[in-house]
Design a protein around this motif. Sequence first.
Motif, PDB file in Angstrom:
ATOM      1  N   GLU A  74       0.858  -1.183   0.000  1.00  0.00           N
ATOM      2  CA  GLU A  74       0.000   0.000   0.000  1.00  0.00           C
ATOM      3  C   GLU A  74       0.901   1.243   0.000  1.00  0.00           C
ATOM      4  N   PHE A  75       0.766   2.063  -1.060  1.00  0.00           N
ATOM      5  CA  PHE A  75       1.661   3.199  -1.243  1.00  0.00           C
ATOM      6  C   PHE A  75       0.852   4.420  -1.717  1.00  0.00           C
ATOM      7  N   PRO A  76       0.019   4.975  -0.833  1.00  0.00           N
ATOM      8  CA  PRO A  76      -0.835   6.101  -1.223  1.00  0.00           C
ATOM      9  C   PRO A  76      -0.041   7.393  -1.412  1.00  0.00           C
ATOM     10  N   ILE A  77       0.013   7.879  -2.639  1.00  0.00           N
ATOM     11  CA  ILE A  77       0.802   9.086  -2.936  1.00  0.00           C
ATOM     12  C   ILE A  77      -0.013  10.152  -3.674  1.00  0.00           C
ATOM     13  N   LEU A  78      -1.294   9.861  -3.940  1.00  0.00           N
ATOM     14  CA  LEU A  78      -2.089  10.771  -4.768  1.00  0.00           C
ATOM     15  C   LEU A  78      -3.125  11.545  -3.961  1.00  0.00           C
ATOM     16  N   GLY A  79      -2.773  11.902  -2.740  1.00  0.00           N
ATOM     17  CA  GLY A  79      -3.632  12.765  -1.963  1.00  0.00           C
ATOM     18  C   GLY A  79      -4.363  12.088  -0.825  1.00  0.00           C
ATOM     19  N   PRO A  80      -5.141  12.862  -0.077  1.00  0.00           N
ATOM     20  CA  PRO A  80      -5.832  12.352   1.120  1.00  0.00           C
ATOM     21  C   PRO A  80      -6.762  11.183   0.838  1.00  0.00           C
ATOM     22  N   ASP A  81      -7.473  11.202  -0.278  1.00  0.00           N
ATOM     23  CA  ASP A  81      -8.384  10.091  -0.576  1.00  0.00           C
ATOM     24  C   ASP A  81      -7.632   8.779  -0.739  1.00  0.00           C
ATOM     25  N   SER A  82      -6.454   8.849  -1.327  1.00  0.00           N
ATOM     26  CA  SER A  82      -5.622   7.648  -1.477  1.00  0.00           C
ATOM     27  C   SER A  82      -5.245   7.090  -0.114  1.00  0.00           C
ATOM     28  N   LEU A  83      -4.890   7.991   0.797  1.00  0.00           N
ATOM     29  CA  LEU A  83      -4.501   7.561   2.143  1.00  0.00           C
ATOM     30  C   LEU A  83      -5.676   6.916   2.873  1.00  0.00           C
ATOM     31  N   VAL A  84      -6.847   7.516   2.753  1.00  0.00           N
ATOM     32  CA  VAL A  84      -8.038   6.938   3.403  1.00  0.00           C
ATOM     33  C   VAL A  84      -8.322   5.554   2.832  1.00  0.00           C
ATOM     34  N   ALA A  85      -8.214   5.415   1.514  1.00  0.00           N
ATOM     35  CA  ALA A  85      -8.480   4.116   0.879  1.00  0.00           C
ATOM     36  C   ALA A  85      -7.501   3.059   1.376  1.00  0.00           C
TER      37      ALA A  85
END
Length: 250
Positions: A131-142
């Motif tokens: 899991e590597f969320p880098i495209l903003g807050p929604d990515s992090l929540v997902a």
Amino acid sequence: MRRLLASSLAALLLTGAALPASAGSFDDASKEEIRQIVKDYLMEHPEVIIESVQAMQAREDAAKADEAKGQIAALREKLLRDGRDQVLGNPNGDVTLVEFFDYRCGYCKQAQPTLDELIKSDPKLRVVLKEFPILGPDSLVASRAALASVAQGKYKEFHAALIASKGALGDDKIMEIAKGVGIDTDKLKAAMQDQAIAGHIDDNHALAGKLAINGTPSFIIGDQLVPGAVDLDTLKKLVAAARGACAGSC
């Protein structure tokens, strides 16, 4: 001779190589003549610039690939055997493919059917999901939601649904998707606050940083770092090469 001199000097200048020490002894008139020779040659043969830039890029790419191989070797256990990561395919497979991904990444969504087909065609393949969320807050929540779903035994279904989703991926949409795969969203929201999940994601970011990964998807197969969506034949060849290069599990 004039043409050969111009070609040699142009190559030296464009590739950043050092000029001969004796060049410093030229008088101003000689230096100006050399500049004019090189300028004239480049005007007549602009392809030299393209060739030199391509050669420089090739050297830089080769250097980055070598550096990545060293880092992959040093970080192999964290890449392949972090017990917090989720695994697709054969958990006891003889070759592991690692994917760094973001649920909002269009290229990750594009690559998923190819990855699914690869897993289906290779029963000995193990796939580690980072899991590597880098495209903003929604990515992090997902990503937090996906990792929190592990406690309900729904990660694989939720992961597949999130990757397949279209359009914006805000909080409400994430919970809607979760509910659609049978997840208790109240329990999910509570589990998402676990600092262990935040720590896991932070560790993935740190790991990506050490490997100079700054985009998704990025794959690691054997000692190769492969950025971007890759076609099925290429993935199969990379897996086969990794399988041939290692003895046992890799």
